[in-house]
Write an enzyme that holds these catalytic residues in place. Sequence first.
Site, mmCIF file in Angstrom:
data_model
loop_
_atom_site.group_PDB
_atom_site.id
_atom_site.type_symbol
_atom_site.label_atom_id
_atom_site.label_comp_id
_atom_site.label_asym_id
_atom_site.label_seq_id
_atom_site.Cartn_x
_atom_site.Cartn_y
_atom_site.Cartn_z
ATOM 1 N N LYS A 17 0.863 -1.198 0.000
ATOM 2 C CA LYS A 17 0.000 0.000 0.000
ATOM 3 C C LYS A 17 0.891 1.236 0.000
ATOM 4 O O LYS A 17 2.057 1.180 0.413
ATOM 5 C CB LYS A 17 -0.931 0.018 1.214
ATOM 6 N N PRO A 104 9.985 -4.082 -0.352
ATOM 7 C CA PRO A 104 11.026 -3.744 0.633
ATOM 8 C C PRO A 104 10.459 -3.749 2.052
ATOM 9 O O PRO A 104 9.284 -3.413 2.252
ATOM 10 C CB PRO A 104 11.460 -2.330 0.220
ATOM 11 N N VAL A 105 11.306 -4.147 3.030
ATOM 12 C CA VAL A 105 10.815 -4.222 4.416
ATOM 13 C C VAL A 105 11.179 -2.954 5.197
ATOM 14 O O VAL A 105 12.106 -2.239 4.841
ATOM 15 C CB VAL A 105 11.357 -5.478 5.161
ATOM 16 N N ALA A 107 9.661 -0.185 5.293
ATOM 17 C CA ALA A 107 9.767 0.765 4.191
ATOM 18 C C ALA A 107 8.585 1.718 4.092
ATOM 19 O O ALA A 107 8.590 2.623 3.277
ATOM 20 C CB ALA A 107 9.897 -0.022 2.880
ATOM 21 N N GLY A 108 7.530 1.492 4.889
ATOM 22 C CA GLY A 108 6.333 2.338 4.780
ATOM 23 C C GLY A 108 5.375 1.851 3.712
ATOM 24 O O GLY A 108 4.444 2.556 3.326
ATOM 25 N N LEU A 109 5.586 0.607 3.243
ATOM 26 C CA LEU A 109 4.748 0.050 2.173
ATOM 27 C C LEU A 109 3.798 -1.034 2.677
ATOM 28 O O LEU A 109 3.063 -1.655 1.889
ATOM 29 C CB LEU A 109 5.641 -0.537 1.062
ATOM 30 N N GLY A 111 4.376 -4.043 3.784
ATOM 31 C CA GLY A 111 4.679 -5.388 3.259
ATOM 32 C C GLY A 111 4.343 -6.505 4.245
ATOM 33 O O GLY A 111 3.680 -7.481 3.881
ATOM 34 N N GLY A 112 4.785 -6.368 5.499
ATOM 35 C CA GLY A 112 4.510 -7.392 6.512
ATOM 36 C C GLY A 112 3.014 -7.524 6.765
ATOM 37 O O GLY A 112 2.488 -8.629 6.897
ATOM 38 N N SER A 113 2.324 -6.384 6.796
ATOM 39 C CA SER A 113 0.870 -6.397 7.016
ATOM 40 C C SER A 113 0.166 -7.089 5.848
ATOM 41 O O SER A 113 -0.785 -7.847 6.046
ATOM 42 C CB SER A 113 0.325 -4.966 7.124
ATOM 43 N N ASP A 146 -2.176 -1.893 10.088
ATOM 44 C CA ASP A 146 -2.479 -1.841 8.650
ATOM 45 C C ASP A 146 -3.081 -3.139 8.118
ATOM 46 O O ASP A 146 -3.490 -3.208 6.954
ATOM 47 C CB ASP A 146 -1.192 -1.568 7.842
HETATM 48 O O1 C5P Z 1 0.315 -1.798 14.563
HETATM 49 P P1 C5P Z 1 1.732 -1.987 14.161
HETATM 50 O O2 C5P Z 1 2.340 -3.220 14.809
HETATM 51 O O3 C5P Z 1 1.977 -1.941 12.710
HETATM 52 O O4 C5P Z 1 2.506 -0.735 14.777
HETATM 53 C C1 C5P Z 1 3.892 -0.686 14.924
HETATM 54 C C2 C5P Z 1 4.223 0.428 15.896
HETATM 55 O O5 C5P Z 1 3.905 1.691 15.310
HETATM 56 C C3 C5P Z 1 3.437 0.385 17.194
HETATM 57 O O6 C5P Z 1 4.093 -0.397 18.149
HETATM 58 C C4 C5P Z 1 3.380 1.837 17.589
HETATM 59 O O7 C5P Z 1 4.600 2.216 18.200
HETATM 60 C C5 C5P Z 1 3.325 2.554 16.257
HETATM 61 N N1 C5P Z 1 1.945 2.909 15.814
HETATM 62 C C6 C5P Z 1 1.258 3.932 16.478
HETATM 63 N N2 C5P Z 1 0.004 4.279 16.046
HETATM 64 C C7 C5P Z 1 -0.567 3.655 15.003
HETATM 65 C C8 C5P Z 1 0.127 2.638 14.315
HETATM 66 C C9 C5P Z 1 1.384 2.289 14.763
HETATM 67 O O8 C5P Z 1 1.765 4.522 17.439
HETATM 68 N N3 C5P Z 1 -1.781 4.034 14.594
#
Ligand code: C5P
Length: 294
Positions: A17, A104-105, A107-109, A111-113, A146
């Site tokens: 995404k 890419p990991v 990376a803001g994309l 990928g893991g989600s 995500d």
């Molecule tokens: O939900 P996810 O595991 O992808 O989030 C990774 C980290 O990003 C969380 O542990 C948190 O520190 C931060 N996060 C947040 N607020 C969000 C999404 C992520 O603070 N809405």
Amino acid sequence: MLGKERKMVLTEKAYAKINLYLDVVGKRPDGFHNLETLMHTVSLSDELTFELLKREPFSIELKIEGNDNLKADESNLVFRAVKEFVKHSHVDGKLIITLKKNIPVEAGLGGGSADAAATLRALNRLSKFPLDETKLYEMAEKLGSDVPFCLKGGFALCRGRGEKITPLSPLKNLHLVIINSGERVSTPDAFKLIDQSKNSELQASPNEKYNVLSSITEGEMNALFNAFEQYILPTCPRAKKAKEELILCGAYSALMSGSGPTVFGIFDDFVKAENAAKKLQSDFDKVFVSGFID
Ligand code: C5P
């Protein structure tokens, strides 16, 4: 050789995404942040193959191709998604999962989600759909902010942690060049940078925000915004350069995705996008021509 009934094989794509708009609108008591973000699925994808060997006891084997830095252990979101799924349904046999990693990991994309969401979809299909959408969505929420969006994908306004999803009509006739600079950004650290900043005047008024969101939703790309950019790009000079180069190569807008450092440029013409990608491939390792998909 195993007969058909003893082995089932299924392949599922996990699409990345990008965020066309991302604002962090507040910190929550649970430590997460409330977001307002426009997310769109793009054609860049990982591929997961699921082999289920029936008549063997339940076990999980995960193999990863295309990225030597990723651990194929219980920390991987694919593994965690299987564990979550079997809490609510059962998988009958030995599961061998091969994850071909292209996205890419860190990376803001997403990928893991995307991989986690693809795993939930695939296991539900392999098990002949024992769980409904609501249940899959609840499981996705537990796996990451995500993951609920990635279950269905398309184009959506996501609020809350990212799990409150309002679907929108997918964007069409636009082309993307996505560049990952190789710089690493940790998402929790990116949120900490925002917490530490006193830059509250950068928050748009509700009216301005509504105008920006609705113009992007209608395909008007001049108002793209990402609240992380001002903190992350100064620490990632290659990503910053990639963004500038995308504009020089004819993108009419460019932005960082998620907590970065990947940047993307939007082109109204496929040939222009391809030419930009060809030119930028000499400076950056990971350059992808991509597009929006539903
Ligand atoms: O939900 P996810 O595991 O992808 O989030 C990774 C980290 O990003 C969380 O542990 C948190 O520190 C931060 N996060 C947040 N607020 C969000 C999404 C992520 O603070 N809405």
